[in-house]
Design an enzyme around this catalytic site. Structure first.
Site: not given
Length: 309
Positions: A125, A162, A164
């Site tokens: 991220h 993942d 996300h």
């Protein structure tokens, strides 16, 4: 098949608030699982600290300097609502990048066939100039860029399973035709990116969003029908895996409902692609996975596949 496992005890010293899902117990669960007798053949080493020039392959100098200056002497500080720094965070972040880079060196020089790096904080991220979502530096992205710079490979791929979406990795490689980023992830879900239409400036981004409860069949179809054909056609010379295990059915942060064996399956599929164009070279770095039993079982399946068992 020789597999390297990299970790470091300093990554346990990155403290997060009580009850935070990204906690040191995650690494303890991974280490416990990989201490089982069937993993005795793993080569093991400790993650070094990355130098700042290596981190700057994917992040601005301002981002790096600001995080170093923000690092607290005591207590916790928050860089956003769910991302915090403790006195141990800076070293842990450096070793997370350093572990990914050391794994890349070992794989690219032929010391091992592949590697798994279990460090924290995670990375996918982290944007070019912004930490977020528990992440400070893009460990997987830096590994791919480092391999290109040091070893001159023409094409690298980052594959992210993942739950996300890796908005940071996508941003870093959006305009880079030499790196393909592929992701399966649950939508709608944090961070809100990862739609099919997000393809990059050179059609080098492959997003395969899935819906809540999609489970094994649709996850495997996303790889078989979309990601693996695109990845095979791209012919990467190195595959870096953003190995998040929070799509597991036990995980509290999402509801994609994958089973443990799905992680062995997808690992083997990526190994097959790596065998075609990359001499089998794979570097895998830990991202998410927040149920301790689910994480331990999933990592065992992933690393078992990397070892060829």
């Amino acid at each position: 098949m020789t597999t390297l496992f990299i970790n470091h005890p300093a990554c346990l010293e990155h403290d997060t608030p009580y009850g935070h899902p990204e906690r040191a117990d995650r690494l303890r669960a991974v280490n416990q699982g990989l201490a089982e007798a069937r993993f005795s053949a793993l080569q093991r080493s400790e993650a070094p600290e990355a130098d700042l020039d290596t981190i700057a392959l994917c992040h601005t100098d301002h981002h790096i300097v600001e995080l170093r200056q923000m690092s607290p002497q005591t207590g916790l500080i928050f860089v956003d609502s769910d991302t915090s720094m403790s006195p141990g965070t800076w070293e842990a972040a450096l070793r997370s990048v350093g572990g990914a880079v050391a794994a890349t060196d070992a794989v690219m020089t032929g010391q091992v066939h592949n590697a798994f790096v279990a460090t924290r904080p995670p990375g996918h991220h982290a944007e070019i100039g912004k930490p977020m979502g528990f992440c400070f530096f893009g460990n997987a992205a830096i590994a791919a860029r480092y391999a290109q710079r040091k070893y001159g490979i023409g094409r690298a791929a980052v594959v992210d399973f993942d739950v996300h979406h890796g908005n940071g990795t996508q941003e870093i490689f959006w305009g880079d035709k030499t790196v393909m980023y592929c992701s399966t992830h649950q939508m709608p879900l944090f961070p809100g990116t990862g739609a099919v239409g997000e393809r990059g400036e050179h059609d080098n981004i492959v997003n395969a969003p899935l819906q809540s409860e999609d489970g094994t069949a649709k996850f495997r179809a996303a790889f078989d029908d979309l990601i693996l054909p695109r990845l095979t056609a791209f012919a990467p010379e190195l595959i870096v895996i953003s190995a998040g295990f929070d799509a597991h059915c036990r995980d509290p942060l999402a509801s994609l409902n994958l089973q443990t064996e799905d992680f062995a399956w997808v690992t083997q599929k990526l190994m097959d692609v790596a065998d075609l164009s990359a001499g089998g070279r794979i570097v895998s770095v830990l991202e998410g996975g927040y149920d301790l039993q689910g994480l331990r079982e999933s990592v065992n399946a992933h690393v078992g596949a990397l070892m060829g068992s």
